[in-house]
Design an enzyme around this catalytic site. Structure first.
Site, PDB file in Angstrom:
ATOM      1  CG  ASP A  10      -1.578   1.343   1.808  1.00 36.53           C
ATOM      2  OD1 ASP A  10      -2.500   2.047   0.517  1.00 36.53           O
ATOM      3  OD2 ASP A  10      -1.425   1.655   2.536  1.00 36.53           O
ATOM      4  CG  ASP A  12      -1.332   7.602   0.450  1.00 36.60           C
ATOM      5  OD1 ASP A  12      -2.110   7.787  -0.539  1.00 36.60           O
ATOM      6  OD2 ASP A  12      -0.228   8.563   0.452  1.00 36.60           O
TER       7      ASP A  12
HETATM    8  C1  XBP Z   1      -4.890   6.277   1.078  1.00 38.02           C
HETATM    9  C2  XBP Z   1      -6.186   6.704   0.204  1.00 38.02           C
HETATM   10  C3  XBP Z   1      -6.162   7.757  -0.765  1.00 38.02           C
HETATM   11  C4  XBP Z   1      -5.472   9.191  -0.100  1.00 38.02           C
HETATM   12  C5  XBP Z   1      -5.857  10.859  -1.084  1.00 38.02           C
HETATM   13  O1  XBP Z   1      -4.788   5.439  -0.296  1.00 38.02           O
HETATM   14  O2  XBP Z   1      -7.058   6.365   0.286  1.00 38.02           O
HETATM   15  O3  XBP Z   1      -7.941   8.192  -1.230  1.00 38.02           O
HETATM   16  O4  XBP Z   1      -6.131   9.546   0.817  1.00 38.02           O
HETATM   17  O5  XBP Z   1      -5.133  10.067  -1.977  1.00 38.02           O
HETATM   18  P1  XBP Z   1      -3.601   3.843  -0.207  1.00 38.02           P
HETATM   19  P2  XBP Z   1      -6.180  10.962  -3.356  1.00 38.02           P
HETATM   20  O6  XBP Z   1      -3.060   3.911   1.413  1.00 38.02           O
HETATM   21  O7  XBP Z   1      -4.621   2.890  -0.677  1.00 38.02           O
HETATM   22  O8  XBP Z   1      -2.424   4.256  -0.305  1.00 38.02           O
HETATM   23  O9  XBP Z   1      -6.952  12.106  -3.141  1.00 38.02           O
HETATM   24  O10 XBP Z   1      -5.505  10.889  -4.696  1.00 38.02           O
HETATM   25  O11 XBP Z   1      -7.284   9.928  -3.854  1.00 38.02           O
HETATM   26 MG    MG Z   2      -2.694   2.982   3.373  1.00 37.93          MG
END
Ligand code: XBP
Ligand code: MG
Length: 253
Positions: A10, A12
C-alpha cells in the site's frame, strides 16, 4: 505450503505517513484557492479517512458534514477540478522531500530486490502521487522496481473492495497465497484479505486503534536493526525488525 514470491505495498500510511501533513494540507490548499470555506482539521480528516479516494472523500464530506449548505452547481465538475488542484499541491509538497519513507521501508525494498522477490503497489491514491513519492524518496529509477503499480481509478471499486489487489494479482500472474501485502488501515486490510492475500499491518496515528482482525501481524512500523518495532498484534518470533525471514515465516505458518 506457500512460498513467498512477491510483496505488495500500500502507499499512503504504509510507505510514508502522507495523510495528515500531505494529502490533508493539499486538500485545504485547493479548497482555499477555490474560495470555499471547507477546511479539514487533523481530527476531521481522521474521520473522513473512513472513505478511500480523494474525490469520494469530498462527496462524503458534503453528504455528512455540510448538509446545511446547498450543494454547489455542477458538483461533479467542481470535485474533479478540486481533486486536480489538490493533486498538483500534493505532488509539489512531496517533491520537496518533506515526507520521508517510514522506518524499514527502503531497507525491506532493497532486501526484497536482492533476494529476487517481485514487488508491486496496490493503492487508492492517484498514480501521479505514487510517482512523486517514489521519485522523491528513492529516485525516479525506483518506479521500475515495481512490476505492477495499481493505483486510483484503475478499478471501479476502491478499498475496502478487493478490486485493486485482484487487479495486482492478475497482472503479477501469482496466487494470492504466494504474496504478502503490507498495509496501514482496516480498509486496506479488508481489501487485501478479500483478495485472499496474507497481510501485515504497520499502523500510524490515524489507524492505530482500528480493527485488524485477520492480519498476520500488526506493528507500529517495520523497524530497523537499530530501531526495534513494537508488536501490537500477533507473533514476531523474537524478531525486532521486519525482514524477509519473518515474512516467509508468517506466510508459511
Ligand atoms: C489512501 C487513500 C487516498 C489518499 C488521497 O490510499 O485513500 O485516497 O488518501 O489520495 P492508500 P487521492 O492507503 O490505498 O495508498 O486524493 O489521490 O485519492
Ligand atoms: Mg494506506
Amino acid at each position: 505450503m506457500a512460498d513467498l514470491q512477491a510483496l505488495i505495498f500500500d502507499v499512503d500510511g504504509t510507505l510514508a505517513d502522507t495523510e495528515r501533513d500531505g494529502h490533508r494540507l493539499a486538500f485545504n490548499q485547493a479548497f482555499a484557492e477555490a474560495g470555499l470555506d471547507w477546511n479539514w482539521s487533523v481530527e476531521l480528516y481522521g474521520d473522513l479517512l473512513a472513505v478511500t479516494g480523494g474525490k469520494e472523500r469530498m462527496r462524503f464530506y458534503l453528504d455528512q458534514y455540510r448538509q446545511d449548505s446547498p450543494l454547489p452547481e455542477n458538483l461533479e465538475a467542481l470535485i474533479a477540478q478540486l481533486h486536480w488542484a489538490k493533486t498538483e499541491h500534493y505532488t509539489r509538497l512531496i517533491a520537496k522531500g518533506e515526507i520521508p519513507l517510514r522506518p524499514g521501508v527502503a531497507r525491506l525494498l532493497h532486501c526484497a530486490r536482492s533476494a529476487g522477490l517481485r514487488l508491486a503497489i496496490a493503492t487508492t491514491t492517484t498514480p501521479a502521487n505514487v510517482t512523486a513519492l517514489l521519485s522523491s524518496t528513492l529516485g525516479a529509477e525506483s518506479l521500475g522496481w515495481f512490476e505492477v503499480i495499481a493505483a486510483g481509478d484503475l478499478v471501479p471499486a476502491k478499498k475496502p473492495a478487493p478490486d485493486i489487489y485482484t487487479y495486482t494479482l492478475e497482472h503479477l500472474d501469482l496466487k494470492a497465497t504466494d504474496c504478502l501485502a503490507v498495509e496501514d488501515s482496516s480498509n486496506g486490510l479488508k481489501s487485501a484479505l478479500a483478495a485472499g492475500i496474507p497481510t501485515v499491518i504497520t499502523v500510524n496515528g490515524y489507524t492505530r486503534h482500528q480493527d485488524f482482525q485477520g492480519a498476520l501481524l500488526v506493528l507500529d512500523h517495520l523497524g530497523e536493526p537499530d530501531l526495534p518495532f513494537q508488536v501490537l498484534q500477533g507473533e514476531a518470533g523474537g524478531a525486532t525488525y521486519f525482514d524477509l525471514d519473518l515474512a516467509r515465516q508468517l506466510v508459511k505458518a
